[in-house]
Structures are given as structure tokens and as C-alpha cells.
Scaffold this active site. Structure first.
Site, PDB file in Angstrom:
ATOM      1  CE  LYS A  57      18.459 -20.600   4.125  1.00 52.64           C
ATOM      2  NZ  LYS A  57      17.027 -20.642   4.316  1.00 52.64           N
ATOM      3  CG  LEU A 145       8.254 -19.036  -6.434  1.00 58.99           C
ATOM      4  CD1 LEU A 145       8.941 -20.365  -6.711  1.00 58.99           C
ATOM      5  CD2 LEU A 145       8.113 -18.252  -7.729  1.00 58.99           C
ATOM      6  CG  HIS A 150      10.044 -28.287  -0.134  1.00 57.03           C
ATOM      7  ND1 HIS A 150      10.797 -27.331   0.523  1.00 57.03           N
ATOM      8  CD2 HIS A 150      10.806 -29.403  -0.153  1.00 57.03           C
ATOM      9  CE1 HIS A 150      11.965 -27.863   0.875  1.00 57.03           C
ATOM     10  NE2 HIS A 150      11.986 -29.126   0.486  1.00 57.03           N
ATOM     11  CG  HIS A 177       8.442 -20.981   6.140  1.00 55.60           C
ATOM     12  ND1 HIS A 177       7.838 -20.857   4.915  1.00 55.60           N
ATOM     13  CD2 HIS A 177       8.387 -19.752   6.701  1.00 55.60           C
ATOM     14  CE1 HIS A 177       7.453 -19.605   4.739  1.00 55.60           C
ATOM     15  NE2 HIS A 177       7.762 -18.916   5.816  1.00 55.60           N
ATOM     16  CE  LYS A 179      11.733 -29.807   4.051  1.00 53.12           C
ATOM     17  NZ  LYS A 179      13.140 -30.237   3.930  1.00 53.12           N
ATOM     18  CD  GLU A 229      17.782 -24.586   3.090  1.00 58.43           C
ATOM     19  OE1 GLU A 229      18.781 -24.071   3.606  1.00 58.43           O
ATOM     20  OE2 GLU A 229      16.853 -25.064   3.766  1.00 58.43           O
ATOM     21  NE  ARG A 233      20.954 -30.145   8.248  1.00 55.66           N
ATOM     22  CZ  ARG A 233      19.659 -30.163   8.006  1.00 55.66           C
ATOM     23  NH1 ARG A 233      18.998 -31.297   8.016  1.00 55.66           N
ATOM     24  NH2 ARG A 233      19.000 -29.064   7.728  1.00 55.66           N
ATOM     25  CB  VAL A 236      13.669 -34.902   9.531  1.00 54.58           C
ATOM     26  CG1 VAL A 236      12.443 -35.554  10.131  1.00 54.58           C
ATOM     27  CG2 VAL A 236      14.378 -34.048  10.568  1.00 54.58           C
ATOM     28  NE  ARG A 279       9.688 -33.489   9.179  1.00 52.83           N
ATOM     29  CZ  ARG A 279      10.701 -32.635   9.057  1.00 52.83           C
ATOM     30  NH1 ARG A 279      10.986 -31.818  10.049  1.00 52.83           N
ATOM     31  NH2 ARG A 279      11.419 -32.592   7.957  1.00 52.83           N
TER      32      ARG A 279
HETATM   33  P1  ADP Z   1      14.998 -22.986   5.749  1.00 48.24           P
HETATM   34  O1  ADP Z   1      16.475 -23.083   5.588  1.00 48.24           O
HETATM   35  O2  ADP Z   1      14.612 -22.142   6.917  1.00 48.24           O
HETATM   36  O3  ADP Z   1      14.310 -24.320   5.702  1.00 48.24           O
HETATM   37  P2  ADP Z   1      14.211 -22.522   2.943  1.00 48.24           P
HETATM   38  O4  ADP Z   1      14.896 -21.555   2.063  1.00 48.24           O
HETATM   39  O5  ADP Z   1      14.500 -23.969   2.721  1.00 48.24           O
HETATM   40  O6  ADP Z   1      14.485 -22.121   4.490  1.00 48.24           O
HETATM   41  O7  ADP Z   1      12.644 -22.299   2.860  1.00 48.24           O
HETATM   42  C1  ADP Z   1      11.769 -22.953   3.727  1.00 48.24           C
HETATM   43  C2  ADP Z   1      10.363 -22.934   3.166  1.00 48.24           C
HETATM   44  O8  ADP Z   1       9.931 -21.571   2.954  1.00 48.24           O
HETATM   45  C3  ADP Z   1      10.198 -23.601   1.805  1.00 48.24           C
HETATM   46  O9  ADP Z   1      10.032 -24.987   1.879  1.00 48.24           O
HETATM   47  C4  ADP Z   1       8.958 -22.888   1.312  1.00 48.24           C
HETATM   48  O10 ADP Z   1       7.802 -23.406   1.945  1.00 48.24           O
HETATM   49  C5  ADP Z   1       9.123 -21.470   1.799  1.00 48.24           C
HETATM   50  N1  ADP Z   1       9.804 -20.650   0.773  1.00 48.24           N
HETATM   51  C6  ADP Z   1      11.141 -20.465   0.644  1.00 48.24           C
HETATM   52  N2  ADP Z   1      11.428 -19.684  -0.427  1.00 48.24           N
HETATM   53  C7  ADP Z   1      10.254 -19.346  -0.992  1.00 48.24           C
HETATM   54  C8  ADP Z   1       9.861 -18.542  -2.131  1.00 48.24           C
HETATM   55  N3  ADP Z   1      10.761 -17.921  -2.901  1.00 48.24           N
HETATM   56  N4  ADP Z   1       8.535 -18.432  -2.407  1.00 48.24           N
HETATM   57  C9  ADP Z   1       7.604 -19.029  -1.631  1.00 48.24           C
HETATM   58  N5  ADP Z   1       7.904 -19.782  -0.550  1.00 48.24           N
HETATM   59  C10 ADP Z   1       9.201 -19.958  -0.221  1.00 48.24           C
END
Ligand code: ADP
Length: 387
Positions: A57, A145, A150, A177, A179, A229, A233, A236, A279
Site C-alpha cells: 500500500k 475519516l 467507500h 472492513h 463489504k 488502495e 484483479r 467479488v 454477499r
Molecule cells: P483492505 O486492503 O484490507 O481492504 P483498505 O485500505 O481497502 O484495506 O480499507 C478497508 C476498509 O477500511 C475501507 O473500505 C474503509 O471502510 C476502512 N478504511 C480504510 N482507510 C480508512 C481511513 N483512512 N479512514 C476511515 N476508514 C478507513
């Protein structure tokens, strides 16, 4: 065109790929629990280098900054071992902050810190968990945040510098975290916002000569997008994009892997109607404990606009070894209201016996006034469940 594909996936997505291959006259070989990487194989996906860069990341965020994609305010790279500096950094970002593992995924390796007193311990803990789980102790800081949504952008690139975007998906309904429900388009996002953020992602894909299907994930708050991020790929939640664009994303992946150029320009992409995906997980709807075991009866739902992506059948043994996703129920409608109504009916129709599933939770959520209104933030589901 590729003539034979090894499908190194399981469950509903393996079946999804197999169907696209059949349609295209490609032979398939299914394998289980191993990845095969050997001379002579073509990997259906991006270059290993891209996967590596986006899988970390910290390096993904650095690449996005270069492409002028807005990111969450944070530590500008990996945290060092200097406690005083880390405290200063978090102070500057402002509490609450998130500590994230560079190599994390699937919602693991993320920790919220609300105050200075808890920071250093939390960093040490996240580091050691990250080392144990992802073999990578690198962590970084991000502003937490408080009420974002998302929203993610689907892209396709042909590795030859051409790329398009297929609009956005709203994946704000999450638990831990992860979906739970996704929809496309995202309620309230205007065509202008869509093409603005979509074009930024397309430009980033062109710059890195991105090959294959990919997703740019953003948090969206107060009208602003913040990159978190990139997933390199098929995801889902890809069916909802297919439903509103008419594209077959797996077919495009196979065409691109065969060395064909993108067959579409951005102006060929049209959005029509609304799609929502639930899901279906093999888990207790109250405690969320996994519920593996044999499915003693499966009766699928049907009707206009209903799509079920699953590999289950009556007698199917849900294994305890993997995550609990056993299927995806997708509803399409000309409008969001129609999609919601169809999904409610389908959830009432589907029968899965022998194991517990989260279907009762979906039935409740689809009747929840705030979800029906649209635009709920990422913490909404957990707050709703706590009530
Ligand atoms: P992963 O690779 O484990 O899916 P992500 O970076 O995509 O991790 O984050 C997964 C989820 O975590 C996001 O969809 C959101 O719900 C929460 N999240 C990630 N970053 C933040 C942030 N800076 N502030 C608040 N929530 C966050």
C-alpha cells in the site's frame, strides 16, 4: 486467443471464469488450493511488477500521488522507529488516526488510534501482527475519516497504453472492513464527478501501461475522493458493473491476456439502470460465527433482473477452510427502487438449509429506511447492528 486456461480459484468465481471460457471456446483446467507459476504459462492479470507495486500500500500510494490522484492525508510513506517522530506525525495528521499494514488486505492489518497515549503501543502491535500475517512489518499512518463512503472505480487496461473506466461502485455497507452489500452506480454521484475521478484513474492506468481488470478504491467524504488502495484483479462485486454496462469483465480479461487491444473506447461505455449485490455468507446472522457444513436444501431465486453467482447445490459441503462467502445475489432494475424491490423478493425466495447464512441480515437491511434513502457511510452497518 488463449486456448487453455488454468483456473486457480474456487467457488463462485471459478464457475464465473469457466462460463466465460466456455462461451469463448477456451478449454479449462480447474485446480485446487495451489497456485501454479511455471514457464510457458500466461497469467491472466497485470504484470508481476504492477501486482507487487500495488500489493504494497505504501508504494501504491506513492504511485498514485505521482499520477495526481488524491490520497488520504497521512504519513507519506512507511513509519520509522523513532517514537518522537511518529508521535509528531500523528499529532500533525490529527487524531483519530489509522495505523495500516503496507501488506494488509481483506480488512486485516488496520487499527484505529484515538489518542496520543495509545499510539506507540498500537504501532508496535500492528507491526508484529503485520509481520506474522503478511511477512511484512511495514506500517504507515492515515487520517481516520469519520463518516466516509467507500466508492471504487472499475478499470480495464490492455497493457499497451489503452485504458477505460466502467464507472463506480458504492461498497459502504461493511462489517469489520469487509463489504456486505455493493451497488452501482453510487447514489448521488453525478456524471461529472464520475467522469472526473474516472479519467484520473484511466490516466494512471495509461501511465503504468496497466494490463487487465483493476479497481481503484476511494473513500468519499464531503464531495472529495481519497485513494486508499488498488486491487489488481477481478473483484467479488464485479457483477454489478457488468449489469449496468453490459460488459463481460472476465471475457475482457481473457481477451487482454491473449494480447488483444482494448476493443472499446470510453465513448463506447454507457451506464444503464441500477444493480445491487448481497454477499451470501455461511455464518450466523446474529453472532457472525462461520457456519460450515452440508447444504441440505438449495432453492435458487429467479425472475427478471435476478442473477445468482454461486457454486452451491443441494448436498454441497461448505468447507471450514476458507472465507465464508458461498454466493452472490444480484438484482438489476431500470431504477434503484426496482432493483431494491427485486432483491427483496429474491431474498425472500432463496432457500438454503442445513447451515446458517446472513440472509436474514440482508432482509432487514433492504428494509432499513437509511439504506433505502442511499448514501450511508462505512460505519453505518456496524452502528445499525449494535442497535
Ligand atoms: P483492505 O486492503 O484490507 O481492504 P483498505 O485500505 O481497502 O484495506 O480499507 C478497508 C476498509 O477500511 C475501507 O473500505 C474503509 O471502510 C476502512 N478504511 C480504510 N482507510 C480508512 C481511513 N483512512 N479512514 C476511515 N476508514 C478507513
Amino acid at each position: 486467443m488463449l486456448n487453455k486456461v488454468v483456473i486457480a480459484n474456487r467457488g463462485e468465481i471459478a464457475l464465473r471464469i469457466l462460463r466465460a471460457c466456455k462461451e469463448m471456446g477456451i478449454q479449462t483446467v480447474a485446480i485446487h488450493s495451489e497456485r501454479v507459476q511455471q514457464g510457458g504459462f500466461i497469467f491472466v492479470g497485470p504484470e508481476p511488477d504492477t501486482i507487487r507495486k500495488m500489493g504494497d500500500k505504501v508504494s501504491a500510494i506513492a504511485a498514485m500521488k505521482q499520477a495526481k490522484i488524491p490520497c488520504v492525508p497521512g504519513s507519506e510513506g512507511e513509519l520509522g522507529n523513532n517514537d518522537a517522530e511518529n508521535l509528531k506525525m500523528a499529532q500533525k495528521i490529527g487524531y483519530p488516526v489509522l495505523i495500516k499494514a503496507s501488506g494488509g488486505g481483506g480488512g486485516r492489518g488496520i487499527r484505529v488510534v484515538h489518542s496520543e497515549a495509545a499510539l506507540l503501543n498500537a504501532i508496535a502491535l500492528t507491526r508484529s501482527e503485520a509481520q506474522a500475517n503478511f511477512k511484512n512489518a511495514s506500517v504507515y499512518l492515515e487520517k481516520f475519516l469519520t463518516t466516509p463512503r467507500h466508492i471504487e472505480i472499475q478499470v480495464l487496461g490492455d497493457g499497451q497504453g489503452h485504458a477505460i473506466h466502467l464507472g463506480e461502485r458504492d461498497c459502504s455497507m461493511q462489517r469489520r472492513h469487509q463489504k456486505v452489500i455493493e451497488e452501482a452506480p453510487a447514489p448521488g454521484i453525478t456524471p461529472k464527478q464520475r467522469s472526473h475521478i474516472g479519467e484520473l484513474c484511466v490516466k494512471a492506468c495509461r501511465d503504468m501501461k496497466y494490463r487487465g481488470a483493476g479497481t481503484f478504491e476511494f473513500l468519499y467524504e464531503d464531495g472529495h475522493f481519497y485513494f486508499i488502495e488498488m486491487n489488481t484483479r477481478i473483484q467479488v462485486e464485479h457483477p454489478i458493473t457488468e449489469m449496468i454496462t453490459g460488459f463481460d469483465l472476465v471475457r475482457e480479461q481473457l481477451r487482454i491476456a491473449s494480447g488483444e487491444k482494448l476493443g472499446y473506447r470510453q465513448s463506447d461505455v454507457h451506464f444503464r439502470g441500477h444493480a445491487i449485490e448481497c454477499r451470501i455468507n455461511a455464518e450466523d446472522p446474529e453472532t457472525f460465527m462461520p457456519s460450515p457444513g452440508a447444504i441440505t436444501l438449495y432453492h435458487p431465486p429467479g425472475g427478471p433482473g435476478i442473477r445468482v453467482d454461486t457454486a452451491i447445490y443441494t448436498g454441497y459441503p461448505v468447507p471450514p477452510y476458507y472465507d465464508s462467502l458461498i454466493g452472490k445475489l444480484i438484482a438489476y432494475g431500470e431504477t434503484r427502487d426496482i432493483a431494491l424491490a427485486r432483491l427483496r423478493t429474491a431474498l425472500d425466495e432463496i432457500v438454503i438449509e442445513g447451515i446458517k447464512t446472513n440472509i436474514p441480515m440482508h432482509q432487514r437491511l433492504l428494509r432499513d429506511a437509511n439504506f433505502i434513502k442511499g448514501g450511508t457511510h462505512i460505519h453505518y452497518l456496524e452502528q445499525h447492528l449494535a442497535r
